[in-house]
Design an enzyme around this catalytic site. Structure first.
Site: not given
Ligand code: GLU
Length: 484
Positions: A75-76, A105, A110, A117, A373
């Site tokens: 939650h940073h 990731k 950035d 997940k 996204s």
């Molecule tokens: N499920 C994708 C991933 O592993 C996309 C996650 C997203 O768009 O929030 O990066």
């Protein structure tokens, strides 16, 4: 349309759990930083996990208990972000590992989110569309009840076994229970374009994989070290998994001049050193329900063996744990582009690095999905399509510049030539143009950032990517005053 794949099972066996492996790779990178053990530990651990079980009334009236999870790793930054997968192999360790990878990731590219997940332990092929809808809606409702979903809280997206259809169900369910309908569209990304989705999100991960691999190939000295010519043109590629990520990555790589020599799906793989035409393979698979027996190609009934084919670039785009210590020594590819999350175990990573392979790590290479996204989430919160207010203005500006050139040079151009120049130059950026430009800039910029860090610390790209994200997450905690 490509279908999501159901390839080999997660298999980490004696090499440690998936989350342990992510942490082993983290530890390898942490020695290149000088943060306190307490801060490093806070970055590593998974903040919260919600494990739920709920009943599904099947179409035949029977009741089945469904197991599902959502992990919020860090939650940073908020909201947290990450996909939801529907797969048999889903378990608590897996969602924690995948949520951790999401944190790293987002930091590498950035994108201002923490990592999360979700997973539902089902094989989606065993359920009807109506059953999948009931499962998805109930899952969303459970998340909402525990404050595990919301535009500023935690924002799901598609992952293995899910797509725009599931995201639309999530949006509809969330919208019906929220007391903030204004921002409800931003509670989930990867939605259909008519439901607040952004153009280009479906292909985004595959397109990002292409930009990342192309950028790696453009560094002549790195290619030379591998005994390869610079550039993507003519490079031979093997892809494992033709789901949303693998299919689009294959498509962009082929368009970019690479030669697809091997394609693997769960029913088997095909190989042709002269190259395979992706669309023809997809049509063949739709018609015969199998990738095998494609005209001119050699069958490889054992799908996993395709990873060991001779090629320049190997792209695992299915599930985690595909390259392990047992098959790593036989991998022939010089470049490994990790389109999937966690396709190489920590021990296999060491084996491949010792062999001198260039591994483009998952937490960088498949970040295109979450990057777009982020653009979708911004669109939803601003309530306007990207480019809507500027597109015509840009078009008119370019036209005025061309007219000014005519005026200043006191030359009248031939009408047809002028019209051609106007149509080539005088256009404004559409949403798709802006999304793709933002994605390309992100992928190219981040590649060079981790490449430089790797040179500075004399490490492989994965370690460099971890160093980059550890530094960024640590800076957030320090700026909050939690770790002086
Ligand atoms: N499920 C994708 C991933 O592993 C996309 C996650 C997203 O768009 O929030 O990066």
């Amino acid at each position: 349309m490509p279908t999501a794949t159901n390839t080999a099972h997660t298999h980490h066996g004696s090499e440690g759990s998936f989350f342990d492996q992510v942490n082993m790779m983290f530890d390898k990178a942490a020695v290149h930083t000088d943060f306190s053990p307490g801060l490093l530990n806070q970055i590593k651990i998974c903040n919260s996990v919600y494990h739920m079980e709920f009943p599904l009334v099947r179409d035949n009236g029977e009741i089945e208990v469904i197991q599902a999870f959502r992990a919020e790793h860090s939650h940073h930054k908020q909201p947290t972000k990450g996909g939801i997968r529907y797969a048999d192999a889903v378990n608590e360790d897996e969602v924690m590992a995948l949520a951790a990878l999401m944190t790293y990731k987002c930091a590498v590219v950035d994108v201002p989110f923490g990592g999360a997940k979700g997973g539902i332990k089902i094989n989606r092929r065993n359920y009807s569309e109506r059953e999948l809808e009931r499962i998805t809606r109930r899952y969303t409702f459970e998340l909402a009840r525990k404050n595990f979903i919301g535009p500023g809280v935690d924002v799901p997206a598609p992952d293995y076994g899910t797509g725009a259809r599931e995201m639309a169900w999530i949006l509809d369910t969330y919208s019906s229970v929220t007391d903030n309908p204004l921002d409800a569209l931003a509670c989930v990304t990867g939605k259909p374009v008519g439901q607040g989705g952004v153009r280009g999100r479906t292909e985004a991960t595959g397109r990002g994989v292409f930009y990342g691999i192309r950028e790696a190939c453009n560094h002549a000295e790195d290619m030379q070290a591998l005994g390869l010519a610079p550039g993507l043109e003519g490079k031979t590629v093997v892809i494992q998994g033709l789901g949303n990520v693998g299919y689009h990555a294959a498509n962009f790589l082929q368009e970019g001049g690479a030669v697809l020599v091997g394609l693997a799906e769960y029913e088997g793989a095909i190989y042709n050193p002269q190259g395979l035409d992706l669309e023809a393979v997809m049509t063949h698979r739709r018609q015969t329900e199998s990738i095998l027996d494609f005209p001119g190609a050699q069958n490889i009934p054992n799908s996993a063996a395709a990873l060991e084919l001779e090629c320049d670039i190997l792209v695992p785009a299915a599930l985690e744990g595909q390259i392990r210590t047992d098959n790593a020594p036989r991998i022939q590819a010089k470049v490994i582009g990790e389109a999937a999350n966690g396709p190489v175990t920590a021990a296999a990573d060491t084996v491949l690095n010792e062999k001198g392979a260039l591994i483009i790590p998952d937490m960088y290479l498949n970040a295109g999905g979450v990057t777009v996204s982020y653009f979708e989430w911004l669109r939803n919160l601003s309530h306007v399509r990207h480019g809507r207010m500027s597109r015509r203005f840009e078009e008119h500006s370019a036209r005025r510049i061309l007219q000014a050139v005519e005026m200043l040079t006191e030359k009248r151009f031939a009408a047809d030539r002028f019209a051609k120049v106007v149509s080539d130059v005088a256009f404004g950026a559409s949403e798709a143009d802006l999304v793709n430009s933002g994605l390309e800039d992100t992928m190219v910029g981040a590649y060079n950032e981790i490449r430089e860090l790797g040179k500075q610390h004399n490490t492989d790209l994965r370690t460099a990517a971890f160093v980059s994200s550890i530094k960024k997450v640590a800076a957030s905690y320090q700026q909050m005053g939690i770790f002086p």
